[in-house]
Design a protein around this motif. Sequence first.
Motif, PDB file in Angstrom:
ATOM      1  N   TYR A 149      -3.095   0.729  -4.501  1.00  0.00           N
ATOM      2  CA  TYR A 149      -3.062  -0.640  -3.991  1.00  0.00           C
ATOM      3  C   TYR A 149      -4.479  -1.195  -3.869  1.00  0.00           C
ATOM      4  N   GLY A 150      -5.379  -0.409  -3.288  1.00  0.00           N
ATOM      5  CA  GLY A 150      -6.761  -0.847  -3.151  1.00  0.00           C
ATOM      6  C   GLY A 150      -7.429  -1.072  -4.500  1.00  0.00           C
ATOM      7  N   THR A 194       0.812  -0.308   5.085  1.00  0.00           N
ATOM      8  CA  THR A 194       0.363   0.696   6.047  1.00  0.00           C
ATOM      9  C   THR A 194       0.365   0.156   7.471  1.00  0.00           C
ATOM     10  N   SER A 235       0.786  -1.235   0.000  1.00  0.00           N
ATOM     11  CA  SER A 235       0.000   0.000   0.000  1.00  0.00           C
ATOM     12  C   SER A 235       0.814   1.279   0.000  1.00  0.00           C
ATOM     13  N   ALA A 264      -7.508  -3.317   2.052  1.00  0.00           N
ATOM     14  CA  ALA A 264      -7.364  -2.118   1.216  1.00  0.00           C
ATOM     15  C   ALA A 264      -8.369  -2.097   0.079  1.00  0.00           C
ATOM     16  N   ILE A 278      -4.477   6.537   4.305  1.00  0.00           N
ATOM     17  CA  ILE A 278      -4.792   5.186   3.840  1.00  0.00           C
ATOM     18  C   ILE A 278      -5.526   4.421   4.929  1.00  0.00           C
ATOM     19  N   THR A 321      -6.918   4.361  -3.139  1.00  0.00           N
ATOM     20  CA  THR A 321      -5.481   4.127  -3.257  1.00  0.00           C
ATOM     21  C   THR A 321      -5.218   3.188  -4.432  1.00  0.00           C
TER      22      THR A 321
END
Length: 322
Positions: free
Chosen positions: A141-142, A182, A79, A118, A274, A139
């Motif tokens: 990553y999400g 994170t 993330s 995420a 995040i 995000t």
Amino acid sequence: MKRIMVTGALGQIGSDLVATLRQIYGEEAVLATDIRQIQHETLQSGPFRILDVTDHHAFHEAAQAHRADTIIHLAALLSAKAESNPALAWNLNMGGLLSALETARALSCQFFTPSSIAAFGADTPKSATPQDTLQRPHTMYGVSKVSGELLCDYYYHKYGVDTRGLRFPGLISHSAPPGGGTTDYAVEMFGAAIHKGSYISYINQGTYLDMMYMPDAIRAVIALMEADPAKLKHRNAFNVTAMSVDPEGIAASIRRHIPNFSLGYEVDPVRQAIANEWPDSIDATAAREEWGFDVQYDLNHMTDDMVSKLMEKSQADQSKIS
């Protein structure tokens, strides 16, 4: 699972997972792959191969040469690192996943890749987050994790690939360093408690996030992969969790062993933002009902084991120096 190929094998999950898989299925049955080659026991305990997962041909050739019937695809940018280089994160996370799925389709392999909390977002219910709910992360990553869940579903419905996955919470391990996530503060806090007696958290007090101790995470991967596919209504991916904690809760648990441990805060706005999108706690009912998910470690049990293992490692390191 009989012959297994693992990508991202030198990462936080891969290090522990490969070791456990080799104990269960045999050392030669588990091919570990990674983009890098470092001094690591994974390279000594069984077959290892350098692999760029975005290279479709190399991915296929490695799996075919190993005669893999199972692919466990862990390689990804996590993330915090993903937010610093979104384009790289998308190319690695989605390009690597496509290579893995295409190889699984071509070779008729069972397939696992992890998703993450995420994959939720600011508009997702924060408490007891359901298995099926709104997923609109902000995000990279999400976004890549939601896209990965959908892509795995597509390969299952379109091509019949036996895809499976877990939405992991923050994972805590004593055997591998954090990888840019994170929730890495939790892992860092244990190490700092042992070596310095203090820690400065980049995540603010009162920020509750789901966590899981790595042995429970490894057990969950194997249990899901061995589960009867006829019982799986959900595949990509199951909510799993063990505890919902904030930094002070972890510190309080550590103080049972190190009474003078002190915790301070210097909040990182990027990682805090995040964390603010993620759930306070998630509902793992579907995983329990469909394949018998359970955990062995709560916060204090995990802390007891983490402190014990890290102290043993610290003493061993000191002995080598002296």
